[in-house]
Motif scaffolding. Structure first.
Motif, PDB file in Angstrom:
ATOM      1  N   LYS A 124       0.823  -1.223   0.000  1.00 34.90           N
ATOM      2  CA  LYS A 124       0.000   0.000   0.000  1.00 34.90           C
ATOM      3  C   LYS A 124       0.857   1.273   0.000  1.00 34.90           C
ATOM      4  CE  LYS A 124      -0.997   0.266   4.959  1.00 34.90           C
ATOM      5  NZ  LYS A 124      -2.039   0.463   5.960  1.00 34.90           N
ATOM      6  N   THR A 125       1.841   1.286  -0.889  1.00 33.10           N
ATOM      7  CA  THR A 125       2.631   2.510  -1.050  1.00 33.10           C
ATOM      8  C   THR A 125       1.746   3.583  -1.684  1.00 33.10           C
ATOM      9  OG1 THR A 125       3.338   1.604  -3.162  1.00 33.10           O
ATOM     10  CG2 THR A 125       4.880   1.390  -1.341  1.00 33.10           C
ATOM     11  N   GLU A 126       2.121   4.819  -1.486  1.00 38.96           N
ATOM     12  CA  GLU A 126       1.347   5.932  -2.048  1.00 38.96           C
ATOM     13  C   GLU A 126       1.262   5.830  -3.586  1.00 38.96           C
ATOM     14  OE1 GLU A 126      -0.918   9.089  -0.978  1.00 38.96           O
ATOM     15  OE2 GLU A 126       0.141   7.762   0.405  1.00 38.96           O
ATOM     16  N   THR A 127       2.390   5.512  -4.205  1.00 37.31           N
ATOM     17  CA  THR A 127       2.440   5.462  -5.676  1.00 37.31           C
ATOM     18  C   THR A 127       2.820   4.067  -6.167  1.00 37.31           C
ATOM     19  OG1 THR A 127       4.727   6.217  -5.565  1.00 37.31           O
ATOM     20  CG2 THR A 127       3.053   7.910  -5.931  1.00 37.31           C
ATOM     21  N   LYS A 128       2.701   3.878  -7.477  1.00 37.24           N
ATOM     22  CA  LYS A 128       2.985   2.573  -8.082  1.00 37.24           C
ATOM     23  C   LYS A 128       4.486   2.233  -8.044  1.00 37.24           C
ATOM     24  CE  LYS A 128      -1.035   2.364 -11.201  1.00 37.24           C
ATOM     25  NZ  LYS A 128      -1.449   2.161 -12.619  1.00 37.24           N
ATOM     26  N   MET A 129       4.813   1.060  -8.571  1.00 32.47           N
ATOM     27  CA  MET A 129       6.175   0.518  -8.437  1.00 32.47           C
ATOM     28  C   MET A 129       7.202   1.254  -9.290  1.00 32.47           C
ATOM     29  SD  MET A 129       7.901  -1.695  -6.787  1.00 32.47           S
ATOM     30  CE  MET A 129       9.640  -1.320  -6.899  1.00 32.47           C
ATOM     31  N   ASN A 166      10.424   2.355  -6.970  1.00 28.73           N
ATOM     32  CA  ASN A 166       9.829   3.003  -5.809  1.00 28.73           C
ATOM     33  C   ASN A 166      10.594   2.583  -4.548  1.00 28.73           C
ATOM     34  OD1 ASN A 166       8.190   3.682  -3.613  1.00 28.73           O
ATOM     35  ND2 ASN A 166       6.289   3.346  -4.742  1.00 28.73           N
ATOM     36  N   LYS A 167      11.299   3.531  -3.940  1.00 30.97           N
ATOM     37  CA  LYS A 167      12.146   3.242  -2.777  1.00 30.97           C
ATOM     38  C   LYS A 167      11.318   2.698  -1.601  1.00 30.97           C
ATOM     39  CE  LYS A 167      15.692   5.336   0.120  1.00 30.97           C
ATOM     40  NZ  LYS A 167      16.070   6.573   0.796  1.00 30.97           N
ATOM     41  N   LYS A 168      10.127   3.290  -1.419  1.00 25.68           N
ATOM     42  CA  LYS A 168       9.265   2.875  -0.301  1.00 25.68           C
ATOM     43  C   LYS A 168       8.867   1.396  -0.428  1.00 25.68           C
ATOM     44  CE  LYS A 168       8.740   6.377   2.426  1.00 25.68           C
ATOM     45  NZ  LYS A 168       8.497   7.704   1.865  1.00 25.68           N
ATOM     46  N   ALA A 169       8.648   0.950  -1.665  1.00 21.20           N
ATOM     47  CA  ALA A 169       8.253  -0.446  -1.879  1.00 21.20           C
ATOM     48  C   ALA A 169       9.427  -1.376  -1.546  1.00 21.20           C
ATOM     49  CB  ALA A 169       7.799  -0.652  -3.321  1.00 21.20           C
ATOM     50  N   LEU A 191      -0.844   7.233  -8.681  1.00 19.74           N
ATOM     51  CA  LEU A 191      -1.326   6.846  -7.367  1.00 19.74           C
ATOM     52  C   LEU A 191      -1.661   5.357  -7.370  1.00 19.74           C
ATOM     53  CD1 LEU A 191      -3.596   9.907  -6.530  1.00 19.74           C
ATOM     54  CD2 LEU A 191      -1.381   9.323  -5.503  1.00 19.74           C
ATOM     55  N   ASN A 192      -1.426   4.735  -6.212  1.00 18.49           N
ATOM     56  CA  ASN A 192      -1.645   3.303  -6.068  1.00 18.49           C
ATOM     57  C   ASN A 192      -3.048   3.059  -5.521  1.00 18.49           C
ATOM     58  OD1 ASN A 192      -1.653   0.650  -5.307  1.00 18.49           O
ATOM     59  ND2 ASN A 192       0.077   0.802  -3.895  1.00 18.49           N
ATOM     60  N   PRO A 193      -3.934   2.438  -6.307  1.00 22.64           N
ATOM     61  CA  PRO A 193      -5.307   2.227  -5.820  1.00 22.64           C
ATOM     62  C   PRO A 193      -5.372   1.277  -4.625  1.00 22.64           C
ATOM     63  CG  PRO A 193      -5.013   1.236  -7.996  1.00 22.64           C
ATOM     64  CD  PRO A 193      -3.726   1.914  -7.651  1.00 22.64           C
ATOM     65  N   SER A 194      -4.291   0.559  -4.362  1.00 27.47           N
ATOM     66  CA  SER A 194      -4.299  -0.368  -3.234  1.00 27.47           C
ATOM     67  C   SER A 194      -3.965   0.326  -1.908  1.00 27.47           C
ATOM     68  CB  SER A 194      -3.298  -1.488  -3.496  1.00 27.47           C
ATOM     69  OG  SER A 194      -3.406  -2.472  -2.523  1.00 27.47           O
ATOM     70  N   VAL A 212       1.197  -1.774  -9.919  1.00 31.37           N
ATOM     71  CA  VAL A 212       1.111  -1.689  -8.457  1.00 31.37           C
ATOM     72  C   VAL A 212       2.210  -2.586  -7.862  1.00 31.37           C
ATOM     73  CG1 VAL A 212      -0.302  -2.437  -6.485  1.00 31.37           C
ATOM     74  CG2 VAL A 212      -1.328  -1.073  -8.321  1.00 31.37           C
ATOM     75  N   PRO A 213       2.938  -2.097  -6.853  1.00 30.14           N
ATOM     76  CA  PRO A 213       3.995  -2.931  -6.259  1.00 30.14           C
ATOM     77  C   PRO A 213       3.419  -4.243  -5.733  1.00 30.14           C
ATOM     78  CG  PRO A 213       4.036  -0.711  -5.324  1.00 30.14           C
ATOM     79  CD  PRO A 213       2.806  -0.810  -6.163  1.00 30.14           C
ATOM     80  N   LEU A 214       4.000  -5.329  -6.157  1.00 32.27           N
ATOM     81  CA  LEU A 214       3.529  -6.647  -5.768  1.00 32.27           C
ATOM     82  C   LEU A 214       4.694  -7.425  -5.181  1.00 32.27           C
ATOM     83  CD1 LEU A 214       0.837  -8.252  -6.081  1.00 32.27           C
ATOM     84  CD2 LEU A 214       1.817  -9.262  -8.144  1.00 32.27           C
ATOM     85  N   MET A 215       4.495  -7.915  -3.976  1.00 36.10           N
ATOM     86  CA  MET A 215       5.546  -8.682  -3.323  1.00 36.10           C
ATOM     87  C   MET A 215       5.193 -10.149  -3.462  1.00 36.10           C
ATOM     88  SD  MET A 215       5.632  -8.787   0.755  1.00 36.10           S
ATOM     89  CE  MET A 215       4.931 -10.414   0.909  1.00 36.10           C
ATOM     90  N   GLU A 216       6.174 -10.994  -3.697  1.00 37.27           N
ATOM     91  CA  GLU A 216       5.890 -12.430  -3.716  1.00 37.27           C
ATOM     92  C   GLU A 216       6.745 -13.140  -2.687  1.00 37.27           C
ATOM     93  OE1 GLU A 216       6.064 -14.593  -7.452  1.00 37.27           O
ATOM     94  OE2 GLU A 216       5.901 -16.505  -6.404  1.00 37.27           O
ATOM     95  N   LEU A 217       6.081 -13.895  -1.828  1.00 37.83           N
ATOM     96  CA  LEU A 217       6.782 -14.691  -0.827  1.00 37.83           C
ATOM     97  C   LEU A 217       6.603 -16.157  -1.177  1.00 37.83           C
ATOM     98  CD1 LEU A 217       6.719 -14.286   3.021  1.00 37.83           C
ATOM     99  CD2 LEU A 217       6.048 -16.459   2.019  1.00 37.83           C
ATOM    100  N   VAL A 218       7.700 -16.908  -1.188  1.00 38.70           N
ATOM    101  CA  VAL A 218       7.640 -18.331  -1.507  1.00 38.70           C
ATOM    102  C   VAL A 218       8.112 -19.120  -0.291  1.00 38.70           C
ATOM    103  CG1 VAL A 218       8.446 -20.136  -3.086  1.00 38.70           C
ATOM    104  CG2 VAL A 218       8.206 -17.778  -3.909  1.00 38.70           C
TER     105      VAL A 218
END
Ligand code: ADP
Ligand code: ZN
Ligand code: MG
Length: 481
Positions: free
Chosen positions: A15-20, A63-66, A25-28, A149-155
């Motif tokens: 849920k960063t302010e902006t996209k990756m 995006n540094k925040k992501a 703006l990031n709708p999430s 949108v920034p997407l994290m993947e955990l495996v």
């Protein structure tokens, strides 16, 4: 007997302010003016720009925040933060992917290893979400709000043995993501998507795994895994082989259905993203990020059990509901300052039953409750000291919310105090005894329980305000005469 083996792949929208890779703006994100999930359906393609639409000549900027959010999660899960990391292109063709490739991470993810609930984590990496496809009336529409949108993947490692364990893992991860303000990770909104890899085997050799997609709730994760284990057992029992494939969960039929085979391994032709420089992780303020990791759910459980003397079952409500938990902690400290010897159980009971009942009934959050923690603690003091009965306390809670006043003031104004005047009570007891000769006779014949009936009659006369212990004592005295 067959042993099930499960590994999870979990995608989370940050849920960063902006996209990756662009300034859209990031709708999430919960704040910001980006189209929220509700608006988004009404207004497709509101948060887009040449970068997330993949116009030629545009360049991405990470995006540094992501990146920081994923590093923070990695540290919270005790993973290894490498010295360098980079982005790669994952090439495939699909209409939801405007560039024809997804910027992802291949061999140098942001986090390596880690552990949660005794389950080993393989890696956590960062990528970009794809657009949303809408199929309606024979047309296919593309909404690019979600693209980029920034997407994290955990495996995870294949360390999980049951559907229940998989759900427990995903739920704990969701809590951590919320505690760290990384994502709301709401499964229904697609902010957290779980894929389960399932195989079974009779020995230590891994069986053929099936990947199950389209799991939109924790319930679905459990049901789909349970179903898949059973299905694979039946396949093997028939002497057939489990097919290496991707299956989707059919929520209505409660079955998994084959989507595509995996005989030919996907070739994504990964290669380093030439438009983004490799990342030197030592340039990030890792100590500062670590300091942002405040209390995690498990630490909070342990502290609450110790500090407030609650059971593991009792604290769970506070792990999930942080507003309720803040209210509890403030109320307890108010209670302790007035009555250092008071324990928290009574306060816990009133908070989780009466107060919670009231806010659920009114459909408001605890933040909208018009009872300050100070006033609530005062009420508990009155209850602990026996100055009010539980009946009165329940009524007081409603009055307190309606007026915002403190309980003593309401008691004075409404004359709600507990009646402990022996003479006054004695008078009514005599009256009840005279009016109920049969019950009195039964009592004298040994039906001790009938005393409750007589106490109830008397209590009614006092509108629930008589001191119950005193009532019982006086009845026993009067009836043994
Ligand atoms: P793939 O190359 O098919 O994506 P990976 O080795 O990357 O497979 O693993 C993907 C996920 O599948 C991981 O969560 C991993 O733990 C899990 N996994 C790997 N082998 C098995 C297996 N035999 N049974 C169940 N899960 C497995
Ligand atoms: Zn954009
Ligand atoms: Mg894989």
């Amino acid at each position: 007997m067959y042993k099930p083996i499960i590994g999870l792949e979990i995608h989370v929208e940050l849920k960063t302010e902006t996209k990756m890779f662009c300034g859209c703006l990031n709708p999430s994100a919960s704040s910001g003016q980006a189209a929220s999930s509700g608006q988004e359906e009404k207004q497709p393609n509101a948060n887009i720009c040449p970068i997330c639409l993949a116009h030629p000549g545009t360049l991405p900027k990470a995006n540094k925040k992501a990146v920081e959010a994923v590093l923070k999660l990695g540290m919270a899960l005790n993973g290894k933060i490498p010295e360098t990391s980079k982005f790669d292109r994952k090439n495939y063709f699909y209409p939801d992917l405007p560039k024809g490739y997804q910027i992802s991470q291949y061999d140098k993810p942001l986090v390596l290893g880690g552990e949660l609930k005794d389950i080993k984590i393989t890696r956590v990496h960062l990528e970009e979400d794809t657009a949303r496809l809408l199929h309606q009336n024979g047309d296919s529409l593309v909404d690019f709000n979600r693209a980029g949108v920034p997407l994290m993947e955990l495996v995870t490692e294949p360390d999980i043995k049951t559907g229940e364990e998989a759900v427990a893992f995903a739920k704990e991860l969701q809590l951590i993501l919320r505690y760290l303000s990384i994502s709301e990770a709401n499964m229904e909104k697609g902010q957290m998507r779980v894929e389960a890899n399932v195989s079974i085997s009779k020995d230590d050799k891994f069986g053929t795994k099936v990947e199950v997609k389209n799991l939109n709730s924790f319930r679905a994760v459990k049901d789909a895994i349970d179903y898949e284990i059973k299905r694979q057992e039946e396949v093997l029992e028939k002497g057939e082989k489990v097919r290496h494939e991707t299956r989707g969960w059919d929520e209505n039929k409660k079955i998994t259905v084959s989507q595509r085979g995996k005989e030919k391994a996907h070739d994504y032709r990964y290669f380093p993203e030439p438009d983004l420089p490799p990342m030197d992780i030592s340039k990030f303020d890792l100590d500062g990020l670590r300091a942002q990791i405040t209390e995690l759910p498990q630490q909070k459980r342990e502290r609450f059990i110790k500090e407030y003397d609650l059971t593991p079952e009792q604290v769970e409500i506070f792990i999930e509901n942080r507003d309720l938990s803040d209210y509890f902690e403030t109320s307890v400290s108010e209670l302790k300052s007035e009555l250092p010897s008071a324990n928290c159980q009574l306060l816990y009971n009133y908070l989780t039953s009466d107060i919670r009942g009231l806010i659920n009934e009114l459909e408001i959050g605890i933040k909208k409750l018009n009872i300050s923690p100070e006033n609530f603690a005062d009420l508990i003091v009155l209850a602990v000291k026996g100055e009010i009965s539980s009946r009165i306390a329940k009524d007081l809670i409603r009055e307190m919310h309606a007026s915002g006043n403190d309980p003593r003031q309401i008691i004075k104004e409404k004359g709600l105090g507990q009646i402990s005047d022996e003479k006054e009570i004695e008078k009514i007891i005599q009256q009840v005894i005279e009016e109920n000769p049969l019950a009195v006779e039964d009592y004298k014949k040994g039906k001790q329980n009938i005393i409750q009936f007589l106490i109830g009659k008397t209590m009614k006369n006092f509108k629930g305000r008589a001191n119950p212990e005193l009532l019982k004592k006086l009845f026993e005295e009067n009836l043994s005469k």
